[in-house]
Scaffold this motif. Sequence first.
Motif, short mmCIF file in Angstrom:
data_model
loop_
_atom_site.label_atom_id
_atom_site.label_comp_id
_atom_site.label_asym_id
_atom_site.label_seq_id
_atom_site.Cartn_x
_atom_site.Cartn_y
_atom_site.Cartn_z
N GLU A 102 0.82 -1.21 0.00
CA GLU A 102 0.00 0.00 0.00
C GLU A 102 0.85 1.26 0.00
N VAL A 103 1.90 1.29 0.83
CA VAL A 103 2.77 2.47 0.89
C VAL A 103 3.52 2.65 -0.42
N VAL A 104 4.06 1.58 -0.97
CA VAL A 104 4.75 1.67 -2.26
C VAL A 104 3.78 2.17 -3.33
N GLY A 105 2.55 1.72 -3.27
CA GLY A 105 1.55 2.18 -4.24
C GLY A 105 1.31 3.68 -4.15
N MET A 106 1.28 4.21 -2.93
CA MET A 106 1.10 5.66 -2.77
C MET A 106 2.30 6.42 -3.33
N VAL A 107 3.48 5.86 -3.15
CA VAL A 107 4.69 6.48 -3.69
C VAL A 107 4.68 6.45 -5.21
N VAL A 108 4.32 5.31 -5.78
CA VAL A 108 4.23 5.18 -7.24
C VAL A 108 3.23 6.18 -7.79
N GLU A 109 2.08 6.30 -7.15
CA GLU A 109 1.05 7.24 -7.62
C GLU A 109 1.59 8.66 -7.67
N LEU A 110 2.29 9.07 -6.63
CA LEU A 110 2.82 10.43 -6.59
C LEU A 110 3.91 10.64 -7.64
N MET A 111 4.76 9.66 -7.82
CA MET A 111 5.80 9.76 -8.85
C MET A 111 5.18 9.89 -10.24
N ARG A 112 4.14 9.11 -10.50
CA ARG A 112 3.51 9.18 -11.82
C ARG A 112 2.77 10.50 -12.03
N LYS A 113 2.29 11.10 -10.96
CA LYS A 113 1.64 12.40 -11.08
C LYS A 113 2.65 13.50 -11.36
N ILE A 114 3.74 13.51 -10.62
CA ILE A 114 4.71 14.60 -10.69
C ILE A 114 5.74 14.39 -11.79
N ARG A 115 6.11 13.14 -12.05
CA ARG A 115 7.06 12.79 -13.10
C ARG A 115 8.37 13.57 -12.96
N PRO A 116 9.05 13.36 -11.84
CA PRO A 116 10.24 14.17 -11.53
C PRO A 116 11.49 13.74 -12.30
N ASP A 117 12.41 14.69 -12.47
CA ASP A 117 13.72 14.40 -13.03
C ASP A 117 14.60 13.71 -12.00
N ILE A 118 14.43 14.11 -10.75
CA ILE A 118 15.18 13.52 -9.63
C ILE A 118 14.20 13.17 -8.53
N ARG A 147 11.78 0.57 -4.05
CA ARG A 147 10.88 -0.40 -4.67
C ARG A 147 9.96 0.27 -5.69
N ALA A 148 9.58 1.50 -5.40
CA ALA A 148 8.70 2.22 -6.32
C ALA A 148 9.46 2.65 -7.57
N VAL A 149 10.69 3.15 -7.39
CA VAL A 149 11.47 3.63 -8.52
C VAL A 149 11.77 2.52 -9.51
N TYR A 150 12.11 1.34 -8.98
CA TYR A 150 12.32 0.21 -9.87
C TYR A 150 11.87 -1.07 -9.20
N PRO A 151 10.92 -1.79 -9.83
CA PRO A 151 10.39 -1.50 -11.17
C PRO A 151 9.00 -0.87 -11.21
N ALA A 152 8.37 -0.68 -10.07
CA ALA A 152 6.92 -0.43 -10.05
C ALA A 152 6.49 0.79 -10.86
N VAL A 153 7.17 1.93 -10.69
CA VAL A 153 6.68 3.15 -11.34
C VAL A 153 6.78 3.06 -12.86
N GLU A 154 7.74 2.27 -13.35
CA GLU A 154 7.93 2.20 -14.81
C GLU A 154 7.33 0.94 -15.43
N ASN A 155 6.72 0.13 -14.60
CA ASN A 155 6.09 -1.10 -15.10
C ASN A 155 4.60 -0.83 -15.34
N PRO A 156 4.15 -0.83 -16.60
CA PRO A 156 2.74 -0.52 -16.88
C PRO A 156 1.77 -1.54 -16.31
#
Length: 255
Positions: A102-118, A147-156
């Motif tokens: 659940e926590v990783v999912g919240m992190v992934v969601e925020l990363m996909r919303k903001i789409r940061p360079d760093i 865990r969110a940065v790889y692979p979850a956020v980039e795995n469709p």
Amino acid sequence: MPALPTEAEGPVTAPERVLVFAAHPDDLDFGAAGTIARWTAAGTQVSYCIMTDGDAGGFDEAHRPEIVAMRAAEQAEAARICGVSDLHFLHQRDGFLEPSYEVVGMVVELMRKIRPDIVLAMHPERAWDRIQKSHPDHLACGEAVTRAVYPAVENPFAYPELAEAGLPAYKVPYLWFFGGPAERENHFVDITEFVDTKVEAIRIHASQHPDVERMDARVRSMLRTNARRGGLEEGRSAEAFHVVGINTPATIAGF
């Protein structure tokens, strides 16, 4: 060790967007407020995500009923000082943070919303030289972000409900860690002109400082030590990071 980011690969001096994760209010101000202030002064859009409410922090018993609201307000003001207005709170319990699905999912969601360079986060490895840097929540923050940065956020196909909600997969270029083992640190940012801003931001977290002047002196001393370790000129001050290239020209991605 991956090549450090260069201006050509992804601007270190002023990336377009940065997303910072910390376990508690005040963690990121100790670890990275000078770098953040330097970035925002150059036009970078910075967002904060605080994972816990900091409800177990503080020293004054009289603050217990209002400690969550107090720490949120402190963090908002410290962020303002550093040029940041976009704050997110995951409202996890202080002392019980885990890198759960659940926590990783919240992190992934925020990363996909903001789409940061760093993405900037606390380090997932324990620092034995000063174990106070390695509160279990700090380690959990770093592990959840990793865990969110790889692979979850980039795995469709990970967290498919996010894609269905219009948040497609995104590849993070760089992951910067703070607060980890000194031997992992491979990048030093000169914050000499922003030391006072950093200290001002830290001082805002008054509920956490039983001895403000000692804290102030200790922080300034550590920043000068960082600069020496990073090869900067004597008298300069720096923050130290472990920079990891995730999706850069120097990395092999997509396998």
